[in-house]
Write an enzyme that holds these catalytic residues in place. Structure first.
Site, PDB file in Angstrom:
ATOM      1  N   HIS A  56     -12.388  46.797  14.482  1.00  0.00           N
ATOM      2  CA  HIS A  56     -11.333  45.969  13.864  1.00  0.00           C
ATOM      3  C   HIS A  56     -11.203  46.243  12.363  1.00  0.00           C
ATOM      4  O   HIS A  56     -10.889  45.345  11.593  1.00  0.00           O
ATOM      5  CB  HIS A  56     -11.595  44.485  14.166  1.00  0.00           C
ATOM      6  CG  HIS A  56     -12.904  43.955  13.641  1.00  0.00           C
ATOM      7  ND1 HIS A  56     -13.632  42.990  14.296  1.00  0.00           N
ATOM      8  CD2 HIS A  56     -13.617  44.250  12.523  1.00  0.00           C
ATOM      9  CE1 HIS A  56     -14.720  42.710  13.600  1.00  0.00           C
ATOM     10  NE2 HIS A  56     -14.717  43.462  12.513  1.00  0.00           N
TER      11      HIS A  56
ATOM     12  N   HIS B 230     -14.991  37.000   8.839  1.00  0.00           N
ATOM     13  CA  HIS B 230     -15.683  37.669   7.736  1.00  0.00           C
ATOM     14  C   HIS B 230     -15.661  36.772   6.501  1.00  0.00           C
ATOM     15  O   HIS B 230     -15.060  37.118   5.487  1.00  0.00           O
ATOM     16  CB  HIS B 230     -15.040  39.011   7.432  1.00  0.00           C
ATOM     17  CG  HIS B 230     -15.041  39.974   8.598  1.00  0.00           C
ATOM     18  ND1 HIS B 230     -14.219  39.850   9.689  1.00  0.00           N
ATOM     19  CD2 HIS B 230     -15.790  41.088   8.826  1.00  0.00           C
ATOM     20  CE1 HIS B 230     -14.447  40.847  10.536  1.00  0.00           C
ATOM     21  NE2 HIS B 230     -15.394  41.608  10.038  1.00  0.00           N
TER      22      HIS B 230
ATOM     23  N   HIS C 154     -21.522  51.284  11.245  1.00  0.00           N
ATOM     24  CA  HIS C 154     -21.030  51.270   9.868  1.00  0.00           C
ATOM     25  C   HIS C 154     -21.909  50.376   9.000  1.00  0.00           C
ATOM     26  O   HIS C 154     -22.506  49.420   9.462  1.00  0.00           O
ATOM     27  CB  HIS C 154     -19.557  50.861   9.766  1.00  0.00           C
ATOM     28  CG  HIS C 154     -19.164  49.459  10.148  1.00  0.00           C
ATOM     29  ND1 HIS C 154     -19.332  48.938  11.414  1.00  0.00           N
ATOM     30  CD2 HIS C 154     -18.556  48.475   9.430  1.00  0.00           C
ATOM     31  CE1 HIS C 154     -18.843  47.708  11.458  1.00  0.00           C
ATOM     32  NE2 HIS C 154     -18.373  47.390  10.255  1.00  0.00           N
TER      33      HIS C 154
ATOM     34  N   GLU D 113     -22.184  44.146  14.544  1.00  0.00           N
ATOM     35  CA  GLU D 113     -20.965  43.601  15.172  1.00  0.00           C
ATOM     36  C   GLU D 113     -20.875  43.983  16.645  1.00  0.00           C
ATOM     37  O   GLU D 113     -20.188  43.318  17.434  1.00  0.00           O
ATOM     38  CB  GLU D 113     -19.708  44.110  14.441  1.00  0.00           C
ATOM     39  CG  GLU D 113     -19.528  43.493  13.063  1.00  0.00           C
ATOM     40  CD  GLU D 113     -18.221  43.909  12.400  1.00  0.00           C
ATOM     41  OE1 GLU D 113     -17.827  43.234  11.442  1.00  0.00           O
ATOM     42  OE2 GLU D 113     -17.586  44.915  12.809  1.00  0.00           O
TER      43      GLU D 113
END
Ligand code: DHB
Ligand code: FE
Length: 292
Positions: free
Chosen positions: A12, A59, A193, A240
């Site tokens: 996302h 977030h 990431h 995530e």
């Protein structure tokens, strides 16, 4: 009865949303990434699901560090796209489905998943970017959306196994809703990431590919991956990926992989994408069972 017919996993990354909003999807940097979603867009347009459950993380947009629910369920009638610092994305408002969401709240909480009920919430890139990737740029999203938020921002996040079990409980909740709805469930975020500190920019395609295979064929094995392994192999934000396990838990043990896409890089991130269908959702193949 309502039922979950398919699952979608997708990163996302906010820069993907910006590329869509700014008309950059055909630029050389972005074109290979978006090409990998074309088949999925056709698939979902043909499927015409009645509702999408989107498992994502906030977030620090709707929830600041003052309140951090481990699992939260969006029960509101609508969720406005949030301003994350560059103005609101010009995407349609997200309409919810309070009736099914409250049914899910009852089923899940009585099933001993102590979810936080959210009656007012803005949604950030974690939810809106996956909708854009699958549905493009419509005037109105083609179906209602029930947001399910998972804390992966502040340690400790839930375990992969807990996420898989939550998926199973979501499947049960949806399956006991007394309306004929064909539901798809999104698991968002990932893949490898790390956005911060010495290892910022970390990408690990070997880990990502192993995870994609395990998620499809060995969900229990994928659910057993400990937090420290995500951190070491997939970077701090690679955690995530536990949200993909919620999606996987909501599907049958055996699924059909309709589509897979993996692309590096988008921003600082490896992008992964899967479309999985429950075998029972597919028409029987011609000649099945007649091998001579
Ligand atoms: C970025 C942010 C995310 O939430 C994510 O999942 C991936 C990348 C980013 O800021 O680049
Ligand atoms: Fe994210």
């Amino acid at each position: 009865m309502a039922r979950i017919v398919a699952g979608i996993a997708t990163s996302h990354v906010p820069a993907i949303g910006a590329a869509i909003d700014q008309g950059k999807t055909d630029e050389p940097y972005w074109q290979p990434l978006f090409r990998g979603f074309e088949k999925s867009r056709q698939w979902i347009a043909a499927l015409q699901p009645d509702l999408a459950i989107v498992v994502y993380n906030d977030h620090a947009t709707a929830f600041s560090l003052e309140v951090i629910p481990t699992f939260a369920l969006g029960c509101a009638a609508e969720f406005a796209p949030a301003d994350e610092g560059w103005g609101r994305r010009k995407v349609p408002i997200v309409y919810g489905h309070p009736e099914l969401a409250w049914h899910m709240a009852q089923s899940l909480i009585l099933d001993e998943f102590d979810l936080t009920i959210v009656n007012r919430m803005e949604v950030d890139h974690g939810l809106t970017v996956p909708l854009s990737l699958l549905f493009g740029q419509p005037q109105r999203w083609p179906c209602p959306v029930i947001p399910v938020c998972v804390n992966v921002v502040q340690y400790p996040p839930p375990t992969g196994n807990r996420c898989l079990q939550l998926g199973r409980a979501i499947r049960k909740a949806v399956g006991s809703f007394d309306r004929d709805l064909r539901v798809v469930i999104f698991g968002t975020g990932g893949m490898s990431h790390q956005l911060q500190a010495e290892r910022a920019g970390l990408i690990n395609p070997e880990f990502d590919r192993r995870f994609l295979d395990a998620l499809v064929h060995d969900p229990r094995g994928a659910a057993a991956i400990p937090h420290i392994e995500y951190l070491r192999e997939a970077g701090s934000e690679g955690i995530e990926l536990v949200m993909w396990l919620v999606m996987r838990g909501a599907l049958d043990d055996r699924v059909t992989e309709i589509h897979r896409h993996y692309h590096v890089p988008a921003s600082n991130t490896a992008v992964g994408h899967l479309v999985l269908e429950n075998a029972a959702s597919q028409p029987p193949s011609v000649g099945h069972g007649h091998r001579n």
